[in-house]
Design a protein around this motif. Structure first.
Motif, PDB file in Angstrom:
ATOM      1  N   ILE A 287       0.831  -1.201   0.000  1.00 19.18           N
ATOM      2  CA  ILE A 287       0.000   0.000   0.000  1.00 19.18           C
ATOM      3  C   ILE A 287       0.868   1.255   0.000  1.00 19.18           C
ATOM      4  N   ALA A 288       1.951   1.225   0.776  1.00 22.92           N
ATOM      5  CA  ALA A 288       2.858   2.377   0.805  1.00 22.92           C
ATOM      6  C   ALA A 288       3.455   2.632  -0.572  1.00 22.92           C
ATOM      7  N   SER A 289       3.842   1.559  -1.263  1.00 25.74           N
ATOM      8  CA  SER A 289       4.400   1.717  -2.609  1.00 25.74           C
ATOM      9  C   SER A 289       3.370   2.305  -3.558  1.00 25.74           C
ATOM     10  N   MET A 290       2.147   1.806  -3.465  1.00 30.31           N
ATOM     11  CA  MET A 290       1.104   2.265  -4.382  1.00 30.31           C
ATOM     12  C   MET A 290       0.744   3.731  -4.163  1.00 30.31           C
ATOM     13  N   THR A 291       0.882   4.227  -2.926  1.00 28.05           N
ATOM     14  CA  THR A 291       0.552   5.641  -2.701  1.00 28.05           C
ATOM     15  C   THR A 291       1.486   6.562  -3.474  1.00 28.05           C
ATOM     16  N   GLY A 292       2.670   6.059  -3.835  1.00 26.09           N
ATOM     17  CA  GLY A 292       3.581   6.869  -4.631  1.00 26.09           C
ATOM     18  C   GLY A 292       3.000   7.272  -5.969  1.00 26.09           C
ATOM     19  N   LEU A 293       2.053   6.477  -6.489  1.00 19.78           N
ATOM     20  CA  LEU A 293       1.437   6.804  -7.776  1.00 19.78           C
ATOM     21  C   LEU A 293       0.656   8.109  -7.724  1.00 19.78           C
ATOM     22  N   PHE A 294       0.152   8.461  -6.549  1.00 17.44           N
ATOM     23  CA  PHE A 294      -0.619   9.704  -6.435  1.00 17.44           C
ATOM     24  C   PHE A 294       0.255  10.933  -6.702  1.00 17.44           C
ATOM     25  N   LEU A 295       1.560  10.797  -6.508  1.00 16.39           N
ATOM     26  CA  LEU A 295       2.446  11.941  -6.715  1.00 16.39           C
ATOM     27  C   LEU A 295       2.500  12.365  -8.177  1.00 16.39           C
ATOM     28  N   MET A 296       2.096  11.476  -9.091  1.00 11.91           N
ATOM     29  CA  MET A 296       2.118  11.829 -10.508  1.00 11.91           C
ATOM     30  C   MET A 296       1.018  12.817 -10.869  1.00 11.91           C
ATOM     31  N   GLY A 297      -0.051  12.854 -10.058  1.00 15.10           N
ATOM     32  CA  GLY A 297      -1.150  13.753 -10.368  1.00 15.10           C
ATOM     33  C   GLY A 297      -1.811  13.442 -11.693  1.00 15.10           C
ATOM     34  N   ASP A 298      -1.860  12.162 -12.039  1.00 17.05           N
ATOM     35  CA  ASP A 298      -2.378  11.721 -13.337  1.00 17.05           C
ATOM     36  C   ASP A 298      -3.593  10.840 -13.108  1.00 17.05           C
ATOM     37  N   LEU A 524      11.055  11.693  -8.059  1.00 17.93           N
ATOM     38  CA  LEU A 524      10.297  11.997  -6.852  1.00 17.93           C
ATOM     39  C   LEU A 524       9.543  10.769  -6.360  1.00 17.93           C
ATOM     40  N   VAL A 525       8.903  10.058  -7.289  1.00 21.03           N
ATOM     41  CA  VAL A 525       8.146   8.868  -6.911  1.00 21.03           C
ATOM     42  C   VAL A 525       9.083   7.773  -6.406  1.00 21.03           C
ATOM     43  N   VAL A 526      10.204   7.575  -7.106  1.00 21.77           N
ATOM     44  CA  VAL A 526      11.170   6.560  -6.679  1.00 21.77           C
ATOM     45  C   VAL A 526      11.664   6.859  -5.269  1.00 21.77           C
ATOM     46  N   GLY A 527      12.029   8.111  -5.031  1.00 23.77           N
ATOM     47  CA  GLY A 527      12.509   8.491  -3.704  1.00 23.77           C
ATOM     48  C   GLY A 527      11.451   8.307  -2.631  1.00 23.77           C
ATOM     49  N   PHE A 528      10.218   8.676  -2.952  1.00 15.18           N
ATOM     50  CA  PHE A 528       9.122   8.537  -1.997  1.00 15.18           C
ATOM     51  C   PHE A 528       8.878   7.077  -1.641  1.00 15.18           C
ATOM     52  N   VAL A 529       8.787   6.222  -2.661  1.00 15.33           N
ATOM     53  CA  VAL A 529       8.501   4.798  -2.436  1.00 15.33           C
ATOM     54  C   VAL A 529       9.620   4.143  -1.628  1.00 15.33           C
ATOM     55  N   LEU A 530      10.863   4.415  -2.013  1.00 16.21           N
ATOM     56  CA  LEU A 530      11.986   3.788  -1.314  1.00 16.21           C
ATOM     57  C   LEU A 530      12.097   4.302   0.123  1.00 16.21           C
ATOM     58  N   LEU A 531      11.864   5.587   0.321  1.00 13.09           N
ATOM     59  CA  LEU A 531      11.931   6.136   1.673  1.00 13.09           C
ATOM     60  C   LEU A 531      10.836   5.550   2.554  1.00 13.09           C
ATOM     61  N   THR A 533       9.199   2.652   2.207  1.00 11.78           N
ATOM     62  CA  THR A 533       9.454   1.240   2.506  1.00 11.78           C
ATOM     63  C   THR A 533      10.635   1.104   3.464  1.00 11.78           C
ATOM     64  N   PHE A 534      11.633   1.984   3.336  1.00 15.11           N
ATOM     65  CA  PHE A 534      12.749   1.979   4.284  1.00 15.11           C
ATOM     66  C   PHE A 534      12.242   2.215   5.709  1.00 15.11           C
ATOM     67  N   LEU A 535      11.382   3.208   5.875  1.00 17.33           N
ATOM     68  CA  LEU A 535      10.859   3.510   7.206  1.00 17.33           C
ATOM     69  C   LEU A 535      10.011   2.357   7.741  1.00 17.33           C
ATOM     70  N   MET A 536       9.249   1.697   6.859  1.00 20.79           N
ATOM     71  CA  MET A 536       8.432   0.570   7.307  1.00 20.79           C
ATOM     72  C   MET A 536       9.312  -0.580   7.761  1.00 20.79           C
ATOM     73  N   VAL A 546      19.134  -3.581   8.159  1.00 19.59           N
ATOM     74  CA  VAL A 546      18.158  -4.396   7.432  1.00 19.59           C
ATOM     75  C   VAL A 546      17.289  -3.513   6.538  1.00 19.59           C
ATOM     76  N   ALA A 547      16.873  -2.356   7.034  1.00 21.72           N
ATOM     77  CA  ALA A 547      16.056  -1.444   6.229  1.00 21.72           C
ATOM     78  C   ALA A 547      16.830  -0.951   5.018  1.00 21.72           C
ATOM     79  N   ALA A 548      18.114  -0.588   5.204  1.00 23.33           N
ATOM     80  CA  ALA A 548      18.930  -0.119   4.091  1.00 23.33           C
ATOM     81  C   ALA A 548      19.182  -1.247   3.091  1.00 23.33           C
ATOM     82  N   LEU A 549      19.445  -2.456   3.597  1.00 28.14           N
ATOM     83  CA  LEU A 549      19.662  -3.601   2.708  1.00 28.14           C
ATOM     84  C   LEU A 549      18.408  -3.889   1.890  1.00 28.14           C
ATOM     85  N   SER A 550      17.242  -3.775   2.511  1.00 27.69           N
ATOM     86  CA  SER A 550      15.978  -3.979   1.790  1.00 27.69           C
ATOM     87  C   SER A 550      15.841  -2.982   0.650  1.00 27.69           C
TER      88      SER A 550
END
Length: 729
Positions: A287-298, A524-531, A533-536, A546-550
């Protein structure tokens, strides 16, 4: 500690009929919503961006967009006989003029080389599109009648109504075939995974009901976020993958605990405490990854994000509620009836026999294993540096659709029907605009990048539109260069000294603006998604390492996916096997969608594997031993989960629509490599090399794993158990 999945499982396991009834009611109500509430689909205005979007807005406000059109093409296998062509064209005019839905039929037009004759047909406005399918059928029937009466020429129709109807029919046929194939394949894979019919059927049942419920829920939500035409196929694609995988994780752990001697309720309780927690984290990662799609505003990405988030949420809900209820009610009958050969095979896979032999050299020589696997991943990801994106066009539509092939011939024979840009001018000074457009057309044609279409500029309500043709295929890189030059040099020079608003639109400009928009927002989307998932991962495992390795492993998997897309669809590797014509580019919206889907789905088994490793570390084992046992414990589950995902996505790679084929190839190839080389070689090798440092800053506390806290069948209360309670991972 009693976690949310554990509390839900306890209630469901001790009140099974209530949980099952509530899930059944949810699915029924959702399906009823789909039948009662019409789905609001996206409109053309939802896709307007940049200068091309502004151009479309001006054209629509002035009423210059016009109604839909059809084109009837008259050709011949050899040299076209003018008399026969004229007779056929006259018959087309006679046949189509009285048809309901046809506003006007223009006179026939010869191509410049007189190899084809075109009859333009203007359709009546149909604002809601409800009659387009029937109109397409009427046009095709009338043209077929003319063809029968004039066998010495070829008479074919294509255009807004007939082409859309043909594509919609093909997409429907493709998806129906994919759904028909995916269910039996998934069921077979579950039989291999469990060796028993009931256990194999439960994941499929949960996935199918999750998809059905989501499609129903999307109907009312579409009035807030309009639904894109491909959202249903995305819901099926993702829903089947995660629904089956989550059930697989839960069932495997519940079975493992029963085999260890626990009662059914105790096994469900432990599965909820461990696998249930992993499912919750995995679903959150998707779900966190999918929310990154909203950043496209499309509009497309908004719709896909909503559909994906809902289906994952529904699948997680079913996995932690109705699945424990079913397991509690079925008890040991979940392993019946057994398929003898598959049951024995499953037992061997479950013991990790194959994974142990693969893992042994990885643990023995982790540095070498990490280096070699990293080189393979880097080699496969390297082509991604040459990734080229472009909007879908006639080249990406199936040539096997007659209307598509006819449209390609129309575009080739008549430049005004091919690649065109629109210069849209907003001004009340008609004389100044006319002079500027005359100068602009002359200068543009002189560059060799544009051709005159022969059409006079259209004017209405202070807006004027000039059409310029381009002598290139729409996907040619020179088209983008020409549009940029038109905007940056030719238009400013022609309108210097005027106060007119001038924007460049049309299909070629839309494609360029879309590609620029995706390219600009992709980082922007790549950074958002990776950040995110890193926090999760950081919150889940309390380890920065482990978070950085993921995050690094996610990037590696994404690179492989993009590399495969470039190799297959830009360089044409395997085009004969997959039955498509190489377009030389990747459809613009796919890389971003593949990115978020892959990052989300790959976290499923990543969380599952690392959770089991951490569970062993918490029990006091050294990291090297914990990695060996954790991988051996989960290898069978990960293999089965990946097989389900790969098989579902690979089915889409066989479809005729190129965008579905691209998605299937990119995701299936990347997940196959991710679940094997990345998660079962690179991950354990890195963890073994890191040793105790992998859990920095806080190593999981050793605990003495006591027997699972027993549950009372009637009340659902936990009876006191000696020793500390087992901690969730």
């Amino acid at each position: 500690m009693t976690t949310l999945p554990r509390r839900a499982a306890r209630w469901s396991a001790t009140h099974p009929w209530r949980a099952i009834g509530a899930w059944f009611l949810l699915v029924v109500v959702a399906v009823a919503l789909a039948a009662l509430v019409p789905t609001a689909e996206t409109e053309d205005a939802d896709y307007r961006h940049g200068d091309s979007g502004r151009a479309a807005e001006l054209v629509a406000a002035a009423g210059l967009d016009g109604p839909d059109t059809e084109n009837v093409l008259v050709t011949a296998d050899g040299v076209l006989d003018p008399a026969a062509a004229d007779a056929a064209a006259a018959a087309v005019v006679t046949a189509l003029t009285p048809l309901e839905g046809v506003a006007a039929v223009a006179g026939p037009q010869w191509s410049p080389d007189r190899s084809a004759l075109l009859v333009p047909v203007q359709l009546a406005r149909d604002d809601d599109g409800s009659g387009r399918g029937a109109l397409a059928d009427r046009v095709l029937d009338a043209v077929a009648g003319v063809q029968d009466a004039h066998p010495d020429v070829e008479v074919r129709a294509t255009g807004d109504a007939t082409l859309d109807a043909a594509i919609d029919e093909r997409v429907g046929d493709d998806l129906a075939a994919a759904e028909g194939i995916s269910l039996p394949i998934t069921l077979v894979l579950m039989l291999v995974a469990f060796g028993a019919l009931v256990a194999a059927g439960l994941p499929v049942l949960l996935a199918v009901t999750s998809v059905a419920a989501t499609i129903g829920i999307l109907a009312p939500i579409s009035h807030l976020v309009p639904a894109e035409s491909t959202v249903t196929s995305m819901v099926v694609l993702i829903g089947m993958a995660v629904g089956v995988d989550y059930s697989l994780f839960y069932l495997k752990r519940e079975r493992e605990e029963r085999l260890a001697g626990h009662s059914t309720l105790e096994a469900v309780d432990i599965a909820a405490q461990t696998s249930g927690h992993s499912i919750l984290v995995s679903g959150g990662a998707v779900i966190a990854s999918m929310t990154g799609l909203f950043l496209m505003g499309d509009a497309t990405f908004n719709s896909l994000a909503v559909g994906s988030i809902i289906v994952v949420g529904v699948a997680v809900l079913g996995s932690v509620t109705v699945l424990p209820a079913l397991l509690a009610k079925l008890g040991r009958w979940v392993d019946r009836p057994r398929v003898p050969l598959l049951w024995r095979l499953n037992a061997r896979i479950g013991r990790g026999g194959l994974s142990t032999r693969i893992l042994a050299p990885v643990v023995r020589r982790p540095g070498v294993a990490l280096l070699l696997s990293g080189l393979v991943v880097a080699a496969l990801a390297l082509p991604a540096l040459g990734l080229r994106v472009h909007a879908g066009n006639l080249d990406t539509l199936p040539a096997s659709v007659p209307e598509v092939q006819t449209m390609r011939e129309v575009a080739a024979a008549f430049p005004s029907e091919g690649t065109v840009v629109d210069v849209v001018v907003g001004s009340d000074d008609d004389d100044a605009v006319a002079r500027a457009l005359t100068s602009l057309e002359r200068d543009a044609v002189a560059t060799g990048d544009f051709t005159a279409t022969g059409e006079a500029p259209s004017t209405a309500r202070g807006t004027t539109v000039l059409h310029l043709g381009l002598p290139y295929e729409e996907s040619d890189e020179r088209v983008d260069d020409a549009v940029r030059a038109l905007r940056a040099d030719l238009v400013p020079a022609a309108f210097d000294g005027t106060d007119a608003e001038v924007v460049v639109g049309g299909d070629a400009a839309v494609s360029l603006d879309t590609a620029d928009r995706f390219g600009g927002r992709l980082p922007l989307v790549v950074g958002f998604v990776l950040l995110l998932t890193f926090l999760m991962m950081l919150v889940t495992f309390r380890s920065v390492v482990v978070a950085a390795l993921s995050t690094v492993l996610n990037l590696a998997s994404v690179g492989v996916a993009f590399g495969f897309l470039v190799l297959v669809f830009q360089h044409g590797w395997g085009s004969g096997l997959l039955d498509f014509t190489n377009p030389g580019f990747v459809i613009d919206w796919l890389p971003l969608f593949v990115l978020v889907v892959l990052v989300g789905l790959s976290m499923d088994y990543h969380v599952f594997v690392v959770s089991r490793i951490r569970e062993h570390v918490s029990a006091g084992l050294p990291t090297r031993v914990a990695v060996q046992r954790g991988i051996a414990d989960t290898a069978g589950v990960v293999t089965s989960a990946a097989a389900v995902m790969v098989s579902v996505f690979a089915i889409f790679a066989t479809l005729s629509m190129l965008e579905m084929k691209m998605m299937g190839v990119g995701l299936s190839a990347a997940i196959l490599l991710d679940a094997t080389l990345v998660r079962l070689v690179m991950l354990p090798a890195a963890l073994v090399l890191l040793g105790e440092r992998a859990w920095w800053p806080v190593r999981p506390r050793p605990v003495v794993p006591p027997p699972a806290a027993p549950l009372d069948w009637e009340t659902g209360e936990v009876r006191p158990a000696p020793g500390p309670e087992r901690q969730p991972v």
